[in-house]
Design a protein around this motif. Sequence first.
Motif, PDB file in Angstrom:
ATOM      1  N   MET A   1       5.862  -4.282  14.177  1.00 55.30           N
ATOM      2  CA  MET A   1       5.289  -2.836  13.929  1.00 55.30           C
ATOM      3  C   MET A   1       4.186  -2.801  15.074  1.00 55.30           C
ATOM      4  N   SER A   2       4.204  -1.787  15.741  1.00 55.20           N
ATOM      5  CA  SER A   2       3.247  -1.331  16.545  1.00 55.20           C
ATOM      6  C   SER A   2       2.070  -0.955  15.949  1.00 55.20           C
ATOM      7  N   LYS A   3       0.696  -1.145  16.798  1.00 52.88           N
ATOM      8  CA  LYS A   3      -0.674  -1.001  15.961  1.00 52.88           C
ATOM      9  C   LYS A   3      -0.785   0.562  15.928  1.00 52.88           C
ATOM     10  N   GLU A   4       0.193   1.454  16.468  1.00 65.28           N
ATOM     11  CA  GLU A   4      -0.091   3.176  15.958  1.00 65.28           C
ATOM     12  C   GLU A   4       0.768   3.065  14.734  1.00 65.28           C
ATOM     13  N   THR A   5       1.971   2.515  14.434  1.00 61.85           N
ATOM     14  CA  THR A   5       2.742   2.623  13.176  1.00 61.85           C
ATOM     15  C   THR A   5       1.653   1.752  12.163  1.00 61.85           C
ATOM     16  N   ALA A   6       1.332   0.801  12.244  1.00 65.19           N
ATOM     17  CA  ALA A   6       0.445   0.149  11.331  1.00 65.19           C
ATOM     18  C   ALA A   6      -0.705   1.085  10.706  1.00 65.19           C
ATOM     19  N   PHE A   7      -1.437   1.907  11.843  1.00 65.65           N
ATOM     20  CA  PHE A   7      -2.294   2.730  11.548  1.00 65.65           C
ATOM     21  C   PHE A   7      -1.719   3.886  10.907  1.00 65.65           C
ATOM     22  N   ALA A   8      -0.680   4.413  11.126  1.00 63.87           N
ATOM     23  CA  ALA A   8       0.019   5.676  10.298  1.00 63.87           C
ATOM     24  C   ALA A   8       0.256   5.248   8.875  1.00 63.87           C
ATOM     25  N   VAL A   9       0.609   4.015   8.748  1.00 60.20           N
ATOM     26  CA  VAL A   9       0.990   3.493   7.348  1.00 60.20           C
ATOM     27  C   VAL A   9      -0.581   3.254   6.527  1.00 60.20           C
ATOM     28  N   PHE A  10      -1.455   2.778   7.170  1.00 62.73           N
ATOM     29  CA  PHE A  10      -2.834   2.680   6.553  1.00 62.73           C
ATOM     30  C   PHE A  10      -3.323   4.152   6.165  1.00 62.73           C
ATOM     31  N   CYS A  11      -3.202   4.928   7.178  1.00 62.71           N
ATOM     32  CA  CYS A  11      -3.647   6.578   6.959  1.00 62.71           C
ATOM     33  C   CYS A  11      -2.906   6.948   5.531  1.00 62.71           C
ATOM     34  N   LEU A  12      -1.441   6.754   5.686  1.00 60.50           N
ATOM     35  CA  LEU A  12      -0.621   7.377   4.597  1.00 60.50           C
ATOM     36  C   LEU A  12      -1.103   6.855   3.369  1.00 60.50           C
ATOM     37  N   GLU A  13      -1.500   5.502   3.148  1.00 60.37           N
ATOM     38  CA  GLU A  13      -1.697   4.923   1.928  1.00 60.37           C
ATOM     39  C   GLU A  13      -2.978   5.392   1.511  1.00 60.37           C
ATOM     40  N   ASN A  14      -4.055   5.419   2.388  1.00 58.55           N
ATOM     41  CA  ASN A  14      -5.319   5.925   1.914  1.00 58.55           C
ATOM     42  C   ASN A  14      -5.311   7.306   1.297  1.00 58.55           C
ATOM     43  N   TYR A  15      -4.417   8.237   2.215  1.00 52.63           N
ATOM     44  CA  TYR A  15      -4.454   9.636   1.870  1.00 52.63           C
ATOM     45  C   TYR A  15      -3.641   9.745   0.543  1.00 52.63           C
ATOM     46  N   LYS A  16      -2.791   8.980   0.394  1.00 53.54           N
ATOM     47  CA  LYS A  16      -1.849   8.995  -0.916  1.00 53.54           C
ATOM     48  C   LYS A  16      -2.764   8.860  -2.070  1.00 53.54           C
ATOM     49  N   VAL A  17      -3.679   7.889  -2.068  1.00 54.59           N
ATOM     50  CA  VAL A  17      -4.645   7.576  -3.181  1.00 54.59           C
ATOM     51  C   VAL A  17      -5.580   8.642  -3.180  1.00 54.59           C
ATOM     52  N   HIS A  18      -6.134   9.074  -2.082  1.00 51.67           N
ATOM     53  CA  HIS A  18      -7.183  10.326  -1.983  1.00 51.67           C
ATOM     54  C   HIS A  18      -6.723  11.532  -2.703  1.00 51.67           C
ATOM     55  N   ARG A  19      -5.449  11.836  -2.454  1.00 51.41           N
ATOM     56  CA  ARG A  19      -4.851  13.311  -3.088  1.00 51.41           C
ATOM     57  C   ARG A  19      -4.052  12.784  -4.189  1.00 51.41           C
ATOM     58  N   ALA A  20      -4.109  11.628  -4.909  1.00 55.23           N
ATOM     59  CA  ALA A  20      -3.253  11.218  -6.048  1.00 55.23           C
ATOM     60  C   ALA A  20      -1.822  11.611  -5.784  1.00 55.23           C
ATOM     61  N   LEU A  21      -1.119  11.362  -4.729  1.00 54.17           N
ATOM     62  CA  LEU A  21       0.131  11.758  -4.211  1.00 54.17           C
ATOM     63  C   LEU A  21       1.198  10.403  -4.694  1.00 54.17           C
ATOM     64  N   THR A  22       2.391  10.614  -4.775  1.00 55.82           N
ATOM     65  CA  THR A  22       3.346   9.610  -4.794  1.00 55.82           C
ATOM     66  C   THR A  22       3.524   9.283  -3.194  1.00 55.82           C
ATOM     67  N   GLY A  23       4.170   8.112  -2.853  1.00 57.76           N
ATOM     68  CA  GLY A  23       4.649   7.724  -1.797  1.00 57.76           C
ATOM     69  C   GLY A  23       5.436   8.922  -0.773  1.00 57.76           C
TER      70      GLY A  23
END
Length: 69
Positions: A1-23
């Motif tokens: 996994m590239s560092k950009e992809t890992a970063f995007a996943v990190f952002c997605l997971e944190n944003y998901k929690v922030h907005r109480a969204l499902t994956g």
Amino acid sequence: MSKETAFAVFCLENYKVHRALTGKQAVQLFMQHGVFDYLKEFYDVLHSTGHKYIINDIDIYLKSRGVSF
């Protein structure tokens, strides 16, 4: 996994929690409004900031695209 992809996943997971969204909801939101492209384009700047800054930045980006919460 590239560092950009890992970063995007990190952002997605944190944003998901922030907005109480499902994956699935978070992925759809990011894809529909180009958030993944935005994160990739500005990786060099964003990856060195904290997660709260990134979440706020994504909120601003989405609001500028007409998304309301």
